[in-house]
Every structure is written in structure tokens, then in C-alpha cells.
Design an enzyme around this catalytic site. Structure first.
Site, PDB file in Angstrom:
ATOM      1  N   ASP A   1      10.478  -5.351   8.604  1.00 28.50           N
ATOM      2  CA  ASP A   1       9.521  -5.107   9.689  1.00 28.50           C
ATOM      3  C   ASP A   1       9.358  -6.446  10.412  1.00 28.50           C
ATOM      4  O   ASP A   1      10.221  -7.329  10.272  1.00 28.50           O
ATOM      5  CB  ASP A   1       8.190  -4.577   9.120  1.00 28.50           C
ATOM      6  CG  ASP A   1       7.263  -4.050  10.209  1.00 28.50           C
ATOM      7  OD1 ASP A   1       7.504  -2.947  10.722  1.00 28.50           O
ATOM      8  OD2 ASP A   1       6.291  -4.744  10.578  1.00 28.50           O
TER       9      ASP A   1
ATOM     10  N   ALA B   1       4.599   4.022   2.838  1.00 25.68           N
ATOM     11  CA  ALA B   1       4.124   2.768   2.239  1.00 25.68           C
ATOM     12  C   ALA B   1       4.259   1.659   3.272  1.00 25.68           C
ATOM     13  O   ALA B   1       4.893   1.842   4.320  1.00 25.68           O
ATOM     14  CB  ALA B   1       4.950   2.421   1.009  1.00 25.68           C
ATOM     15  N   LYS B   2       3.668   0.535   3.013  1.00 22.54           N
ATOM     16  CA  LYS B   2       3.898  -0.661   3.820  1.00 22.54           C
ATOM     17  C   LYS B   2       3.512  -1.871   3.002  1.00 22.54           C
ATOM     18  O   LYS B   2       2.701  -1.766   2.070  1.00 22.54           O
ATOM     19  CB  LYS B   2       3.052  -0.622   5.094  1.00 22.54           C
ATOM     20  CG  LYS B   2       3.635  -1.417   6.237  1.00 22.54           C
ATOM     21  CD  LYS B   2       4.816  -0.708   6.883  1.00 22.54           C
ATOM     22  CE  LYS B   2       5.435  -1.523   8.001  1.00 22.54           C
ATOM     23  NZ  LYS B   2       6.380  -0.734   8.789  1.00 22.54           N
ATOM     24  N   GLY B   3       4.099  -3.001   3.349  1.00 25.91           N
ATOM     25  CA  GLY B   3       3.749  -4.247   2.674  1.00 25.91           C
ATOM     26  C   GLY B   3       3.648  -5.365   3.686  1.00 25.91           C
ATOM     27  O   GLY B   3       4.115  -5.237   4.822  1.00 25.91           O
TER      28      GLY B   3
ATOM     29  N   VAL C   1       0.849  -1.192   0.000  1.00 25.08           N
ATOM     30  CA  VAL C   1       0.000   0.000   0.000  1.00 25.08           C
ATOM     31  C   VAL C   1       0.882   1.238   0.000  1.00 25.08           C
ATOM     32  O   VAL C   1       1.837   1.329   0.779  1.00 25.08           O
ATOM     33  CB  VAL C   1      -0.933   0.013   1.245  1.00 25.08           C
ATOM     34  CG1 VAL C   1      -1.674   1.336   1.355  1.00 25.08           C
ATOM     35  CG2 VAL C   1      -1.919  -1.149   1.195  1.00 25.08           C
TER      36      VAL C   1
END
Ligand code: NAD
Length: 417
Positions: free
Chosen positions: A147, A106-108, A61
Site C-alpha cells: 500500500d 484486513a489492513k496494516g 486489523v
């Protein structure tokens, strides 16, 4: 560990709406900032060791690209959801803006339990997921990092996969890599060390000494363990730590380096054999000056916030405190240094790594550490000042600064076309 009581995306939106009241924004701009810019869901097959094929679901995202390319970690955990990834992406936007980094958020994530996968399965899953999200990823567009559940080796596989598709090495596509493939010195410990530096500055602003200050830490992974080691070296007393399997409490103090060796050998801190065993939740409620939640979201809730005994909470994890718990803590006089400030050390040194990779010119450990410290201390002081000026808590103050910065850039860029 508590179950996540409220949806992380609802939490992120509530925090945004609370803070955006203090920023003069046109209605459309407020709405624009409340939406993720783009969201990708991928369902992809992975060959397992037993010859079967399993389908995994992953996300990437982008919340905002106003300030620059997007930056944000990749999480491997069974509890990953699209809403969690959305929330983490929005928090990344604010975190980068407060630190003054030229990035959007952003992050995934991939829904999986990395502890249940073999090394080969983890590598194949990573390479396929990296290929699936490569429509978004790139050194000038979107730069992932580690992460929960991912580590430098996973980053190296992502860098290699992307590079294989390009036909040449592209180290700047991802940060948190091992040194041998373009990582930065100081990146691995940056988030935890950053928490310790932020804790020291917060103690100074609150008027108490770090020397012998009692510290309790929930989560003993990358962030929690490095925060423990750094605070111990600064003279604080680490009295309690926990991980997903349990925790220990010893008011006379624990040796974080010995704990880390034990965790590496045994996979948990729970059976360290010193002090008394406590549950992961109990760690949040023990007598201490500094509490560092460094595991997952939604740990400090309206149910347990009134039992927190710390003077200051340094949010190592993203989103560990619900908005309702924030209210309880504020009324109790517990100061919360929010995630977007407290754990920014990771993205700051990731930024340093990206800059070094783009320039193919690498810095010394002293340069990294000195620049990290300068930037974090400046952020804490700035957020503290805004909180005093506006009469709001530190989370609201931090988000006010972040929203202002993004909105200013958006205003200057204009709405296309
Ligand atoms: P990690 O996987 O290295 O460690 C997570 C730790 O939390 C482990 O000790 C694990 O046992 C514990 N944990 C996981 N599930 C738990 C449960 N159900 N109960 C109790 N403990 C549990 O992850 P990390 O990189 O240290 O990330 C921790 C937090 O910090 C996350 O919120 C992450 O988003 C945030 N964060 C990480 C970085 C980074 O650079 N790694 C940067 C900024 C923020």
C-alpha cells in the site's frame, strides 16, 4: 493536499450505515459487521544506522473473516492511525466481497516516514514488524500486500522473514512480491490498470468516448502512474498529475511514460517543465471528464466538491471522498465510481498471485490481464445495475452488494457456538 477533514473510520461507518439500510439485517448482525473482528497494536524497537534504537508503532486489523482468510495492504506513512487502519480493513472486506474473492478484509500500517529511513533501517523495521504481526499473518489466515509507502521489495522481506521462522519458503504469505520470489506478472500495475479499465467501462455506461477524454490524476505513485500510462494507451488525454510535492497541468496532454521516468529520476512530477504548475489540491478542480484521486483519504470534501468539474470520479485511492462530499457530487450530477470497485484491480491480481503460489503454477500475462478485465467489467456492470434498480449512488449500490454477500455467508455459517 487537504488535511484529512473527518476521521476515516467515521467515514467508513457512515458509508456502511447508509448502505446497510437497504439490506434486511438483524440488529445484531448489523452491529457485528460494524466492528473490526480483531486489532493488534505493536510497539517495537529498530536499530538505526547511527547505533541508536527507535521505537515504532504498527497495527494489523482484521475486519471480517466470514468469507475467508483476510487480505489487505500494509502502509508506511507518518499519518497512520488505528482508526485509519480500521477503515481500510473494512473497505477491504467490501472490496473482496464485490469482486467475489474468497477473502475477508484486513489492513496494516506502521507510523513512519519511509523516505527518511535508509535501506537498512527500512529492512530491519519491516522484518521486525513482520515478526510482530506473524501471530496473525499466514497463507491460510492473513495475506498482506503493498500500500502507500511499501513496495515489492518490502513484500519480499516479509516473505523471507516469515519463511525463515518456518524453515521453508512460504511465498503465498504475502502478495505484490517481485517475480523472482513468486510474484505474479501484472501485479505491480494491476491497481492502476484496473482503474483505467473501470474508467473505460464507466465512460461506456455514461455514453462518452474515452478517446481524447481529459484525465486529471492526484497522486503519481503505484496507482496514479499506472492508471495514467494505461489511460494514455487507451487514447485518453492525461492533462494533469500531482504528487505530494506539487503538480502540473497541460490541457494539450502529457506523456505519462516520460513523467514516470522524470519522477524516478527527480522524485517528483512537479518540475517536469511542461504546462503550468498547480498545487496537489488544484488538480481536483481542473476541467476534465475523468478525475482519479490516487493519493490518500479525505481529499474531496464538502469544501471543494462543488468545484469538481469532472463527469466521473474513479477512486484510485481508498476513501478519497467524504460522505458529505458524496452528497454534493450526487446533486451536481458527478458520478463517483467508489474505491471498493475502482481500485479492486490490485486485490484481484493479488488473489491471482496467491492462487499461483499455492499451486506453484504460474500464468501468462495474457491470462492475468484477461481474467482481471473480465472480473472488473462484471463488477462495474453489477454495481451499476443495483444502483439503477435501487435508485442509489454507485457507492451505496456497491456496499449493498457487499453487505448482502457477507451477511448471506454469515447466515449460512451461523453464529458460533
Ligand atoms: P504510493 O506510495 O505508491 O503513491 C502515493 C502517491 O500519493 C505518491 O505519488 C505521493 O507523492 C502521493 N501523495 C502522498 N502523500 C501526498 C500528499 N500529502 N499530497 C499529495 N500527494 C501525496 O501509494 P499507492 O500504492 O499508489 O496508493 C495510493 C492510494 O491507492 C492509497 O489510498 C492506497 O490505499 C490505494 N490503493 C493502492 C493499491 C495498491 O495496489 N498499491 C491498491 C488499492 C488501493
Amino acid at each position: 493536499m487537504q488535511s484529512v477533514p473527518s476521521d476515516p473510520w467515521e467515514m467508513a461507518l457512515e458509508q456502511f450505515h447508509r448502505a446497510s439500510r437497504y439490506v434486511p439485517l438483524k440488529r445484531g448482525i448489523r452491529e457485528f459487521l460494524a466492528f473490526p473482528k480483531r486489532e493488534l497494536t505493536v510497539n517495537f524497537p529498530v536499530k538505526m544506522d547511527d547505533g541508536s534504537v527507535r521505537i515504532f508503532t504498527g497495527y494489523r486489523v482484521h475486519h471480517s473473516t466470514v468469507l475467508g482468510p483476510t487480505k489487505g495492504g500494509i502502509r508506511y506513512h507518518p499519518g497512520v492511525t488505528l482508526n485509519e487502519v480500521r477503515a481500510l480493513a473494512m473497505w477491504m472486506t467490501w472490496k473482496c466481497a464485490i469482486a467475489g474473492l474468497p477473502y475477508g478484509g484486513a489492513k496494516g500500517g506502521v507510523v513512519c516516514d519511509p523516505k527518511q529511513l535508509s535501506g537498512g533501517e527500512l529492512e530491519r523495521l519491516t522484518r521486525r514488524y513482520a515478526t510482530e504481526i506473524s501471530v496473525l499473518m499466514g497463507p491460510e489466515s492473513d495475506i498482506p500486500a503493498p500500500d502507500v509507502g511499501t513496495n515489492p521489495q518490502v513484500m519480499a522481506w516479509i516473505m523471507d522473514t516469515y519463511s525463515m521462522h518456518r524453515g521453508y519458503s512460504v511465498p503465498a504469505v504475502v502478495t505484490g512480491k517481485p517475480l523472482s520470489v513468486g510474484g505474479s506478472v501484472g501485479r505491480e500495475e494491476a491497481t492502476g490498470l484496473g482503474c483505467a479499465l473501470v474508467a473505460r467501462e464507466a465512460a461506456r455506461l455514461l455514453g462518452f468516448s474515452l478517446e481524447k477524454a481529459r484525465v486529471a490524476i492526484q497522486g503519481f505513485g503505484n496507482v496514479g502512474s499506472h492508471a495514467a500510462v494505461a489511460l494514455h494507451r487507451m487514447g485518453a488525454l492525461v492533462v494533469a498529475v500531482s504528487d505530494s510535492r506539487g503538480g502540473i497541468y497541460d490541457p494539450t496532454g502529457l506523456d505519462p511514460e516520460a513523467l514516470l521516468r522524470h519522477k524516478q529520476a527527480r522524485g517528483t512530477v512537479a518540475d517536469f517543465g511542461q504546462g503550468r504548475p498547480v498545487s496537489p489540491e488544484e488538480v481536483l478542480e481542473l476541467p476534465c471528464e475523468i478525475l482519479i484521486p490516487a493519493a490518500l483519504e479525505g481529499q474531496i470534501t464538502v469544501e471543494n466538491a462543488s468545484r469538481v468539474q469532472a463527469r466521473v470520479i474513479i477512486e484510485g485511492a481508498n476513501g478519497p471522498t467524504t460522505p458529505e462530499a458524496d452528497d454534493v457530487l450526487r446533486d451536481k450530477g458527478v458520478v463517483v465510481v467508489p474505491d471498493v470497485v475502482a481500485n479492486a484491480g490490485g486485490v484481484v491480481v493479488s488473489y491471482f498471485e496467491w492462487v499461483q503460489d499455492l499451486q506453484a503454477f504460474f500464468w501468462s500475462e495474457e491470462e492475468v490481464r484477461e481474467r482481471l478485465e473480465r472480473l472488473l467489467v462484471r463488477s462495474v456492470r453489477e454495481v451499476w445495475r443495483v444502483s439503477q434498480e435501487r435508485g442509489v449512488d454507485l457507492r451505496t449500490a456497491a456496499l449493498v452488494r457487499a453487505i448482502q454477500r457477507v451477511a448471506d455467508a454469515l447466515h449460512t455459517r451461523g453464529i458460533y457456538p
